[in-house]
Design an enzyme around this catalytic site. Structure first.
Site, PDB file in Angstrom:
ATOM      1  N   CYS A 111       0.853  -1.195   0.000  1.00 10.07           N
ATOM      2  CA  CYS A 111       0.000   0.000   0.000  1.00 10.07           C
ATOM      3  C   CYS A 111       0.890   1.248   0.000  1.00 10.07           C
ATOM      4  O   CYS A 111       2.040   1.204  -0.440  1.00 10.07           O
ATOM      5  CB  CYS A 111      -0.948  -0.034   1.187  1.00 10.07           C
ATOM      6  SG  CYS A 111      -2.281   1.204   1.085  1.00 10.07           S
ATOM      7  N   ASP A 180      -3.236   2.245  10.345  1.00  7.63           N
ATOM      8  CA  ASP A 180      -4.283   3.264  10.505  1.00  7.63           C
ATOM      9  C   ASP A 180      -4.733   3.360  11.948  1.00  7.63           C
ATOM     10  O   ASP A 180      -5.102   4.436  12.415  1.00  7.63           O
ATOM     11  CB  ASP A 180      -5.480   2.933   9.600  1.00  7.63           C
ATOM     12  CG  ASP A 180      -5.101   3.140   8.153  1.00  7.63           C
ATOM     13  OD1 ASP A 180      -4.548   2.207   7.543  1.00  7.63           O
ATOM     14  OD2 ASP A 180      -5.304   4.259   7.654  1.00  7.63           O
ATOM     15  N   LYS A 216      -2.250   7.220  16.297  1.00  7.82           N
ATOM     16  CA  LYS A 216      -3.090   6.207  15.638  1.00  7.82           C
ATOM     17  C   LYS A 216      -3.746   5.269  16.654  1.00  7.82           C
ATOM     18  O   LYS A 216      -4.553   4.426  16.298  1.00  7.82           O
ATOM     19  CB  LYS A 216      -2.272   5.438  14.606  1.00  7.82           C
ATOM     20  CG  LYS A 216      -1.990   6.343  13.405  1.00  7.82           C
ATOM     21  CD  LYS A 216      -0.979   5.819  12.462  1.00  7.82           C
ATOM     22  CE  LYS A 216      -0.803   6.826  11.325  1.00  7.82           C
ATOM     23  NZ  LYS A 216       0.368   6.532  10.491  1.00  7.82           N
TER      24      LYS A 216
HETATM   25  C1  RUB Z   1      -3.482   3.598   3.496  1.00  9.19           C
HETATM   26  C2  RUB Z   1      -2.873   2.665   4.489  1.00  9.19           C
HETATM   27  C3  RUB Z   1      -1.592   3.104   5.136  1.00  9.19           C
HETATM   28  C4  RUB Z   1      -1.894   3.715   6.509  1.00  9.19           C
HETATM   29  C5  RUB Z   1      -0.670   4.376   7.119  1.00  9.19           C
HETATM   30  O1  RUB Z   1      -4.812   3.210   3.172  1.00  9.19           O
HETATM   31  O2  RUB Z   1      -3.405   1.630   4.836  1.00  9.19           O
HETATM   32  O3  RUB Z   1      -0.740   2.017   5.329  1.00  9.19           O
HETATM   33  O4  RUB Z   1      -2.911   4.698   6.387  1.00  9.19           O
HETATM   34  O5  RUB Z   1      -0.271   5.463   6.312  1.00  9.19           O
HETATM   35  P1  RUB Z   1      -5.714   4.198   2.268  1.00  9.19           P
HETATM   36  P2  RUB Z   1       0.579   6.670   6.912  1.00  9.19           P
HETATM   37  O6  RUB Z   1      -4.992   4.407   0.979  1.00  9.19           O
HETATM   38  O7  RUB Z   1      -7.009   3.488   2.112  1.00  9.19           O
HETATM   39  O8  RUB Z   1      -5.870   5.500   3.033  1.00  9.19           O
HETATM   40  O9  RUB Z   1       1.820   6.051   7.440  1.00  9.19           O
HETATM   41  O10 RUB Z   1       0.807   7.593   5.758  1.00  9.19           O
HETATM   42  O11 RUB Z   1      -0.231   7.289   7.991  1.00  9.19           O
END
Ligand code: RUB
Length: 291
Positions: A111, A180, A216
Site C-alpha cells: 500500500c 491506521d 493512531k
Molecule cells: C493507506 C494505508 C496506510 C496507513 C498508514 O490506506 O493503509 O498504510 O494509512 O499510512 P488508504 P501513513 O490508501 O485506504 O488511506 O503512514 O501515511 O499514515
C-alpha cells in the site's frame, strides 16, 4: 457554518484523493485554517471526523485542535502547534526506523504509508544500500504510489501483486507497513491484506513490524469498542459484476499483536501491548479513561 475548504477536504478524503492516515489527519487539520469561531470549528470537526471510519489519527488530531482552542489558542496557533508536534513525531520515527535498515536488506511493504516511505528514504539518505518489494494493494493500487516515490528517491523497487507476498517473503529480511489504528489490546489495523503479510512473515520467520505515530491509537477501544472496518464501494473491485455475484470491499484488516515484532513510534520502539502506557505518558491530553 462549514467552509467550502472543509467540505472539499472531507470529499477528497472519502474519495481517497487524499489517502493514508497521516496525510488525512494533516489535511483535515489544515482545512480548519481561518475558522476562529468555536461553534464553526465544532461543526467542521463533526463533518471531518467521520470522513473515514477507521482513522483514529484523524479524530485525535481534530480533538487536539479543540483541546488547544479550549486552552485559549487561536486556530492558527493550534494548527502551528499541531504541526510542530506531528513533525517532531515523524522525525523520531524516521531516526529510529532508519536504524533498523541495514546494508543488503530486502524489505517488503505494501500500500502507501507516508511514514514507511519517510523511514526508507531516511535510510537511503544515510547511505544504506537495500531494496524494497512493494505489494500493490488492490483494488486502488496505492502500492504504485510507494513504488514511484521510492524509485524517485533512488531506492531499487520491485512491484508485486498482493497474492505474491507469500511467494517472496522467504527472500526478505524485514516486512514493514504503516498502520491506521492500534487498539488498546495491541491489535493493528492497516490496508486489507496486511494481516496476510504478517502471517506469511510469521511462517517464514521474517521480522514484521509497523512504523506508526502514537496518535493512531484509538482511545475508544479502551472502553471495549471494536475498531470499525471501513467498507468501500464494491465497484472499486468490479465495476459491473455479473448478476448474482456479490462483491465485498473492506478497506482494512486486523493484525494480531503476536505477529507484530515491533512498533516504531515517536515514543521509541515498543511492542503493541505497551502502546497504551506510552501514549498516556506522551499525550496526556488524550482522555483515555473517559473516552
Ligand atoms: C493507506 C494505508 C496506510 C496507513 C498508514 O490506506 O493503509 O498504510 O494509512 O499510512 P488508504 P501513513 O490508501 O485506504 O488511506 O503512514 O501515511 O499514515
Amino acid at each position: 457554518m462549514i467552509s467550502a475548504k472543509v467540505k472539499k477536504t472531507t470529499a477528497d478524503i472519502k474519495k481517497i484523493k487524499i489517502q493514508g492516515a497521516h496525510t488525512i489527519a494533516v489535511a483535515a487539520v489544515d482545512s480548519l485554517s481561518g475558522i476562529e469561531k468555536i461553534s464553526d470549528i465544532k461543526s467542521c470537526i463533526k463533518l471531518l471526523r467521520d470522513a473515514r471510519p477507521t482513522e483514529p489519527m484523524l479524530r485525535n488530531s481534530l480533538d487536539y485542535i479543540l483541546y488547544k482552542k479550549d486552552s485559549g489558542f487561536t486556530t492558527k496557533e493550534a494548527i502551528q502547534d499541531y504541526h510542530l508536534m506531528i513533525d517532531e513525531a515523524v522525525e523520531h520515527i524516521a531516526k529510529a526506523g532508519a536504524r533498523r535498515i541495514k546494508d543488503g536488506m530486502k524489505i517488503m511493504t505494501r500500500c502507501h504509508s507516508s511514514t514507511v516511505a519517510t523511514v526508507l528514504k531516511r535510510a537511503k539518505e544515510q547511505g544504506r544500500v537495500f531494496e524494497v518489494y512493494v505489494a500493490e494493494a488492490r483494488p486502488l493500487y496505492q502500492g504504485r504510489i510507494t513504488a514511484n516515490e521510492l524509485s524517485k528517491a533512488g531506492i531499487p523497487v520491485t512491484l508485486i501483486v498482493d497474492s505474491a507476498m507469500r511467494h517472496y517473503i522467504n527472500d526478505m529480511d524485514l516486512a514493514m507497513t504503516g498502520a491506521d489504528a492500534i487498539t488498546s489490546d495491541g491489535f493493528a489495523i492497516n490496508k486489507v491484506g496486511t494481516s496476510m503479510m504478517a502471517l506469511a512473515a510469521h511462517e517464514a520467520r521474517t521480522e514484521f513490524g509497523m512504523v506508526v505515530e502514537l496518535l493512531k491509537f484509538d482511545p475508544e477501544t479502551k472502553l471495549g469498542e471494536q475498531e470499525k472496518i471501513e467498507m468501500r464501494e464494491p465497484k472499486e473491485v468490479w465495476d459491473k459484476p455479473p448478476k448474482g455475484v456479490k462483491v465485498l470491499n473492506p478497506a482494512f484488516d486486523v493484525t494480531p499483536p503476536e505477529y507484530i515484532h515491533f512498533l516504531t513510534t515517536e515514543g521509541g520502539v515498543i511492542n503493541p501491548y505497551t502502546m497504551l502506557n506510552v501514549i498516556q505518558s506522551k499525550y496526556p491530553w488524550i482522555d483515555i479513561s473517559l473516552a
